[in-house]
Enzyme design. Structure first.
Site, PDB file in Angstrom:
ATOM      1  N   ASP A   1       0.897  -0.970  -0.026  1.00  7.58           N
ATOM      2  CA  ASP A   1      -0.209   0.018   0.024  1.00  7.58           C
ATOM      3  C   ASP A   1       1.060   1.159  -0.141  1.00  7.58           C
ATOM      4  OD1 ASP A   1       0.730   0.092   2.730  1.00  7.58           O
ATOM      5  OD2 ASP A   1      -1.305   0.846   3.328  1.00  7.58           O
TER       6      ASP A   1
ATOM      7  N   ASP B   1       6.755  -0.385   2.677  1.00  6.63           N
ATOM      8  CA  ASP B   1       6.294  -1.194   1.520  1.00  6.63           C
ATOM      9  C   ASP B   1       7.428  -1.116   0.453  1.00  6.63           C
ATOM     10  OD1 ASP B   1       3.752   0.366   2.847  1.00  6.63           O
ATOM     11  OD2 ASP B   1       3.010  -1.822   2.213  1.00  6.63           O
TER      12      ASP B   1
ATOM     13  N   ASP C   1      -2.139   3.598   2.534  1.00  5.34           N
ATOM     14  CA  ASP C   1      -1.185   4.712   3.091  1.00  5.34           C
ATOM     15  C   ASP C   1      -0.247   5.218   2.135  1.00  5.34           C
ATOM     16  OD1 ASP C   1       0.480   5.837   5.083  1.00  5.34           O
ATOM     17  OD2 ASP C   1       1.138   4.029   5.814  1.00  5.34           O
TER      18      ASP C   1
ATOM     19  N   TRP D   1       0.963  11.073   5.776  1.00  2.20           N
ATOM     20  CA  TRP D   1       1.719   9.795   5.657  1.00  2.20           C
ATOM     21  C   TRP D   1       1.488   9.447   4.018  1.00  2.20           C
ATOM     22  CZ3 TRP D   1      -0.547   6.307  10.226  1.00  2.20           C
ATOM     23  CH2 TRP D   1      -0.207   6.904  11.521  1.00  2.20           C
TER      24      TRP D   1
ATOM     25  N   THR E   1       1.292  -6.262   2.709  1.00  2.23           N
ATOM     26  CA  THR E   1       1.876  -5.332   3.649  1.00  2.23           C
ATOM     27  C   THR E   1       0.918  -4.010   3.676  1.00  2.23           C
ATOM     28  OG1 THR E   1       3.281  -4.086   1.870  1.00  2.23           O
ATOM     29  CG2 THR E   1       4.218  -6.066   3.308  1.00  2.23           C
TER      30      THR E   1
ATOM     31  N   ASN F   1      -3.474  -1.141   9.202  1.00  7.18           N
ATOM     32  CA  ASN F   1      -3.934  -1.853   8.133  1.00  7.18           C
ATOM     33  C   ASN F   1      -5.349  -2.476   8.296  1.00  7.18           C
ATOM     34  OD1 ASN F   1      -1.664  -1.207   6.731  1.00  7.18           O
ATOM     35  ND2 ASN F   1      -0.495  -2.786   7.210  1.00  7.18           N
TER      36      ASN F   1
ATOM     37  N   TRP G   1       7.986  -2.482   9.997  1.00  5.66           N
ATOM     38  CA  TRP G   1       6.592  -3.460  10.000  1.00  5.66           C
ATOM     39  C   TRP G   1       6.668  -4.179   8.920  1.00  5.66           C
ATOM     40  CZ3 TRP G   1       5.628   2.265  10.492  1.00  5.66           C
ATOM     41  CH2 TRP G   1       5.040   2.494  11.618  1.00  5.66           C
ATOM     42  N   ASP G   2       6.393  -3.684   7.585  1.00  7.67           N
ATOM     43  CA  ASP G   2       6.538  -4.513   6.575  1.00  7.67           C
ATOM     44  C   ASP G   2       7.645  -5.251   6.084  1.00  7.67           C
ATOM     45  OD1 ASP G   2       4.169  -3.320   6.667  1.00  7.67           O
ATOM     46  OD2 ASP G   2       4.408  -1.879   4.749  1.00  7.67           O
TER      47      ASP G   2
HETATM   48  O1  AGV Z   1       0.807   0.073  11.018  1.00  5.34           O
HETATM   49  C1  AGV Z   1       1.742  -0.124  10.142  1.00  5.34           C
HETATM   50  C2  AGV Z   1       1.425  -0.041   8.658  1.00  5.34           C
HETATM   51  C3  AGV Z   1       2.570  -0.639   7.915  1.00  5.34           C
HETATM   52  O2  AGV Z   1       1.958  -1.470   6.740  1.00  5.34           O
HETATM   53  N1  AGV Z   1       1.512   1.425   8.161  1.00  5.34           N
HETATM   54  C4  AGV Z   1       2.893   1.746   8.002  1.00  5.34           C
HETATM   55  C5  AGV Z   1       3.449   0.410   7.377  1.00  5.34           C
HETATM   56  O3  AGV Z   1       3.712   0.517   5.865  1.00  5.34           O
HETATM   57  C6  AGV Z   1       0.600   2.247   8.587  1.00  5.34           C
HETATM   58  C7  AGV Z   1       1.412   3.464   9.539  1.00  5.34           C
HETATM   59  C8  AGV Z   1       1.305   3.199  11.225  1.00  5.34           C
HETATM   60  N2  AGV Z   1       2.145   4.437  11.717  1.00  5.34           N
HETATM   61  C9  AGV Z   1       2.609   5.088  10.506  1.00  5.34           C
HETATM   62  C10 AGV Z   1       2.062   4.205   9.437  1.00  5.34           C
HETATM   63  C11 AGV Z   1       3.394   6.182  10.513  1.00  5.34           C
HETATM   64  N3  AGV Z   1       3.824   6.748  11.535  1.00  5.34           N
HETATM   65  N4  AGV Z   1       3.701   6.791   9.189  1.00  5.34           N
HETATM   66  C12 AGV Z   1       3.064   6.281   8.284  1.00  5.34           C
HETATM   67  N5  AGV Z   1       2.516   4.957   8.264  1.00  5.34           N
HETATM   68 CA    CA Z   2       2.326  -0.848   4.506  1.00  3.27          CA
END
Ligand code: AGV
Ligand code: CA
Length: 311
Positions: free
Chosen positions: A10, A15, A39, A78, A126, A174, A248-249
């Site tokens: 995403d 990712d 995202d 983001w 992811t 997610n 994370w991913d």
């Molecule tokens: O919750 C983690 C997910 C992962 O798939 N996404 C980011 C990763 O690609 C969402 C996310 C949570 N916190 C974030 C996220 C942050 N501070 N910045 C960007 N995305």
């Molecule tokens: Ca992601």
């Protein structure tokens, strides 16, 4: 023995980092990529994905742009990170993009790729589960061609990372983006290998890790990855900026190559689709079994990422 993998991402920073890792795994046979517009901004994520494929010499891999929308949009601050990745100098050394774009939307491309695969496919997910949920609803025959899904999402025995008005903070983004699709996947027979915050909380992106890419900057993949990881910097010294960035991913992706980067445990859990805990993965005896990543070998992960991206 090649492992057939379909990648749905995403378009967040990790990712793209996951794609760099995935393209470095010789045992992976990458069948196709779709992008869920969660995202990210798809108009940047699509060319950025193609540029990474071209940089890797994998312009044979087709990318499909997702069109399905979730219930709760990601913060725009983001989503625009994908624009910065798309403008990275190392990804813009040529003026032509070669990796093809499917004329199908992401969910239909995923369905077709799974249905045509000669053996069961591992789905690396992811981002949110909208595309997979659609496939399960509209092409029931595709399910038996899924070996398992490796999915970054959820929070079992730790707090979530959704911090919005009216939410109790128990959900991970997610699932929160599209809880109904997550529940659809939970209700299916698809084997779920889950990488929840319980595991990824053990892998913060540190300055030492980011700066280590400077010592291997001659490698194009390290230029790309070091540049992208640098974009996650700043939270450590900016109070009020929110939660730090974690691997994370990339943890989820690295598990395809380093089977002992983490341990797994069987957990029964359900997806909450309503109320203040919307999007939560709640452990409960009546829930379905997932294989959840548990203890992470952080040093092994950091070393693996650095070594893999020396190319
Ligand atoms: O919750 C983690 C997910 C992962 O798939 N996404 C980011 C990763 O690609 C969402 C996310 C949570 N916190 C974030 C996220 C942050 N501070 N910045 C960007 N995305
Ligand atoms: Ca992601």
């Amino acid at each position: 023995m090649a492992l057939p993998v379909y990648f749905d991402h995403d378009g967040g920073l990790d990712d793209f980092l996951s794609l760099l890792l995935l393209l470095s795994y010789d045992h992976v046979d990458l069948l196709g990529i779709s992008i869920t517009p969660a995202d990210t901004l798809i108009e940047a994520a699509l060319p950025a994905t193609r540029k990474i494929l071209d940089l890797a010499g994998r312009s044979d891999v087709t990318v499909a742009a997702g069109t399905l929308e979730g219930l709760h949009p990601f913060p725009m601050a983001w989503r625009t990170e994908a624009c910065k990745v798309n403008d990275l100098p190392v990804l813009n050394q040529r003026d032509k993009l070669v990796a093809p774009v499917s004329d199908l939307p992401g969910h239909e491309f995923m369905a077709r790729t799974l249905l045509e695969a000669p053996e069961p496919v591992t789905i690396l997910e992811t981002g949110p589960l909208a595309n997979l949920a659609w496939v399960l609803d509209h092409h029931p025959g595709a399910e038996r061609n899924i070996r398992e899904i490796r999915f970054m999402g959820g929070a079992l025995d730790v707090p979530g990372n959704v911090q919005v008005e009216g939410h109790d903070g128990s959900a991970e983004w997610n699932l929160y983006w599209d809880p109904v699709s997550a529940q659809r996947v939970w209700d299916s027979g698809v084997e779920i290998r889950l990488f929840p915050l319980d595991a990824t909380d053990q892998l913060p992106v540190t300055s030492a890790f980011r700066q280590a890419f400077g010592r291997q900057y001659a490698y194009p993949f390290s230029q790309a990855a070091g540049g992208i990881w640098a974009m996650t910097s700043g939270w450590e010294i900016s109070p009020g900026m929110g939660l730090p960035y974690f691997c994370w991913d990339t943890l989820t992706t690295s598990s395809l190559a380093v089977s002992d980067v983490c341990t797994f445990r069987e957990v029964r859990c359900e997806v909450v689709t309503e109320g203040a805990s919307e999007g939560r993965t709640r452990p409960t005896e009546s829930g379905r079994v997932v294989n959840a990543a548990d203890r992470v070998d952080a040093e092994k992960f950091y070393a693996h990422a650095l070594e893999t991206l020396r190319r």
